[in-house]
Every structure is written in structure tokens, then in C-alpha cells.
Design an enzyme around this catalytic site. Sequence first.
Site, PDB file in Angstrom:
ATOM      1  N   CYS A  66       0.809  -1.219   0.000  1.00 47.60           N
ATOM      2  CA  CYS A  66       0.000   0.000   0.000  1.00 47.60           C
ATOM      3  C   CYS A  66       0.841   1.267   0.000  1.00 47.60           C
ATOM      4  O   CYS A  66       0.359   2.333  -0.375  1.00 47.60           O
ATOM      5  CB  CYS A  66      -0.939   0.023   1.199  1.00 47.60           C
ATOM      6  SG  CYS A  66      -2.182  -1.280   1.156  1.00 47.60           S
TER       7      CYS A  66
ATOM      8  N   ARG B 233     -19.959   8.909   0.649  1.00 47.57           N
ATOM      9  CA  ARG B 233     -21.389   8.577   0.622  1.00 47.57           C
ATOM     10  C   ARG B 233     -22.171   9.617   1.429  1.00 47.57           C
ATOM     11  O   ARG B 233     -22.058   9.680   2.649  1.00 47.57           O
ATOM     12  CB  ARG B 233     -21.622   7.178   1.188  1.00 47.57           C
ATOM     13  CG  ARG B 233     -21.059   6.071   0.299  1.00 47.57           C
ATOM     14  CD  ARG B 233     -21.359   4.692   0.907  1.00 47.57           C
ATOM     15  NE  ARG B 233     -21.120   3.639  -0.045  1.00 47.57           N
ATOM     16  CZ  ARG B 233     -19.936   3.025  -0.213  1.00 47.57           C
ATOM     17  NH1 ARG B 233     -18.901   3.406   0.517  1.00 47.57           N
ATOM     18  NH2 ARG B 233     -19.804   2.061  -1.096  1.00 47.57           N
TER      19      ARG B 233
ATOM     20  N   HIS C 140      -9.013   3.852  -1.894  1.00 46.01           N
ATOM     21  CA  HIS C 140      -7.615   3.450  -1.746  1.00 46.01           C
ATOM     22  C   HIS C 140      -7.140   2.702  -2.995  1.00 46.01           C
ATOM     23  O   HIS C 140      -7.042   1.473  -2.991  1.00 46.01           O
ATOM     24  CB  HIS C 140      -7.494   2.572  -0.491  1.00 46.01           C
ATOM     25  CG  HIS C 140      -6.135   2.077  -0.178  1.00 46.01           C
ATOM     26  ND1 HIS C 140      -4.983   2.656  -0.664  1.00 46.01           N
ATOM     27  CD2 HIS C 140      -5.730   1.034   0.605  1.00 46.01           C
ATOM     28  CE1 HIS C 140      -3.932   1.983  -0.201  1.00 46.01           C
ATOM     29  NE2 HIS C 140      -4.364   1.001   0.571  1.00 46.01           N
TER      30      HIS C 140
ATOM     31  N   CYS D  19       0.090   2.078   6.744  1.00 49.54           N
ATOM     32  CA  CYS D  19       0.425   0.674   6.948  1.00 49.54           C
ATOM     33  C   CYS D  19       0.608  -0.002   5.597  1.00 49.54           C
ATOM     34  O   CYS D  19      -0.009   0.376   4.600  1.00 49.54           O
ATOM     35  CB  CYS D  19      -0.649  -0.027   7.765  1.00 49.54           C
ATOM     36  SG  CYS D  19      -2.315   0.054   7.060  1.00 49.54           S
TER      37      CYS D  19
ATOM     38  N   GLY E 184       1.698  -3.993   3.552  1.00 52.85           N
ATOM     39  CA  GLY E 184       1.863  -5.431   3.664  1.00 52.85           C
ATOM     40  C   GLY E 184       3.249  -5.807   4.137  1.00 52.85           C
ATOM     41  O   GLY E 184       4.230  -5.133   3.837  1.00 52.85           O
TER      42      GLY E 184
END
Length: 385
Positions: free
Chosen positions: A89, A214, A341, A371, A373
Site C-alpha cells: 500500500c 457517501r 484506496h 500501513c 503489507g
Amino acid sequence: MAEAYIVEAVRTPVGRRGGGLSAVHPADLGAHVLTALMERSGADPAAVEDVVFGCLDTVGPQAGDIARTCWLAAGLPEEVPGVTVDRQCGSSQQALHFAAQGVLSGTQDLVVAGGVQNMSQVPIAFATRQAAEPLGLTEGPFAGSEGWRARYGDRPVNQFLGAEEIARKWGITREAMEEFAFRSHRRAIRAIDEGRFDRETVAYGDVTHDEGPRRDTSPQKMAGLQPLVEGGRLTAALSSQISDGASAMLIASERAVREHGLTPRARVHHLSVRGEDPIRMLSAPIPATAYALKKSGMTLDVIDLVEINEAFASVVLAWLKETGTDPEKVNVNGGAIALGHPLGATGTRLMTTLLHELERTGGRYGLQTMCEGGGQANVTIVERL
């Protein structure tokens, strides 16, 4: 001492899965921001020494060194190379680090950093599954590694389980996470309505604004969702959205600024990356932030704005608990729970938003972390000029 400056930063709106950007080839998404980046900066594209792009799942339309493909698809000079980075990420945040390090080392003067991801076309972890299935593997990239098993056993490596472990370890309730997620949507909608993102985004066709926020969501609606893990606290509403998008930044040395008549907007003040437990995976921003502050000699009190990626609500809330940071200066325009993302693009998307918000508010220092992986986290601190 050499300096690395951010000259320009742009991004596409972030598209929902199956939304307005879903049919766009990733190379064209990347080309779109690269074209805008060069036009807005006024830099000579032929003077760029490298294009460093983040991207995960580099198969199909994202294969073949997508950084290079994006640059060429934009019609930019063939002599400029490109390289694609995968730090999960944090891939495009790492691209920014590599670009800045090239400039800080004195070996490069003008480097593009960015990222692209079309998750509608290439689902998350698709590349891992495609590679594993012909070999009869079903447990992901760690299956069959004797060294991994000796160290970590057969514990599953799963981001949802990691997010749940964080919620349990730091005592974060589902209600607290729903409140946080609702606030993310409200902040993102406010930012859109007030035009806060207008300067940083380049519309792609009819897609002029981020599609994720939303307006009809509510804590009551969130409360009715089923957990992602049986007996767990997290739901889809408390997680980052699967998305499509691209972002890019131009990093320059003092010499490049002078020779090309560029206007620097921020100085890269600090770069670092740290790792911790790869099973829990998502809590690395906590030790990474502590390390960055110690290394830079700073405290969070002097940081005006923070962008920490909202992979899951528990990630940010645990970070807030550990650091004691004022929530009012963290993700002030919403985060990935609302905005989405697009994995490879999020790092420089966050920095693009951070830079523009520092300029809007007159803040001096901004910190970004996320954060990643493998239990990793990058930290970047910039100073607005």
C-alpha cells in the site's frame, strides 16, 4: 546540504470500483496525471531523469513496468526511463522516497514520483493468485517457505485478521470505529463541497470529483452491516474502498529549480521506513512514527497536519491512542474509508492532498504515514515553503 523540493503534485479523482474510471487503461490513468504534472510545473519533460511509480498486482494492463508505459502513453520523451515499485500500500510513498533520495544524493536533479492502480480491472492480490494456482499453491506467497514457517508457524497472513487484532489489542470498539468512519465521509464531503480538492485534481472525462464519499451514509446504516470476520468488529464500512486512480509529483534539486525556473512548494524534511510484526501487519505506523520523530528531532506538537491512510478504522484509532495526537489535525479532509484506496496511487495521493491542505491553511509541517503489507510503514515529513 542538498535539498529535495516538491515542485508540483496532482491526482485524478478517485473512482469507485466499477465507476467512472473502471474502464480506463491504467497506462492512460497514469499518462493523464503525468501530462498535467509537466504542464503545471513548466518543467522540460526531457530533463526528467527517471519516473518512479508505485503499483501492485502488476499483471495484465498493469504489467511490463507500468511507470515506463504511463510516460510513453502520455507522449513524453522516449529517452526518459521509468521503474515500478511495490511496497504494497505504500508503493507510491516509497516512490516519493526513492525520487527524493536520488535528488538528495546529488545523482539526480529532476525526478517524477507517483503511482497508479485500476482495481476494477485487476482485483487485489490477483497477481498472487494467478501465480500460485498453476503451482497448486493456495496459501499465498509464504506457502512452502521453510524459513517463514519456522519463524511464524502456520498463522494466516490476512489484513482483515490484522485489523481485528489491532482493534482488540488497543481496545477499540465497533461503535468508535463507526463514529470515525462516519466522520471520514463527512469531512470528505465537506472538502468536495468547499472545493478543497479542486486545485489538486485533474478531471478525467466526466469524472470530476472523488466518487467514494457517501452522502447517504449514517451510523445507523453502518451498525446494520455484518462483520468481515465471524465474531469480529470490522465491517466493510470501516475499511478502505476498492478504487481506481493515479497521482504524481515532481521532485527537484536546488540546481533544477534554478536552471528550469521552477517554484518549489515544499521541502522534503524527513524520509524513513520501518517494519514490525508481519502477521498483525497494519500497526507499523506506530513504531515508524516514533522512529521518524526521534530521527528528525521533532515532536508531533510541531506537526500541523497528518495524513495516515485509513486502511481500516482500527489502524488510525490505534495510532491516535498511541501518539496522543489531536484528531482535529489528522485526515482533515477524510481518508480512504470515504475517498478510496487505489493501492499503488495512494501514497502520492495522500501527499498531494497534504501539500495542498498545508497551503490552504498556512501550516508549516505535514507528516504522512501508512500501513503496508509485510508489517511495514513509511513516514514522510515535509515543510511547506
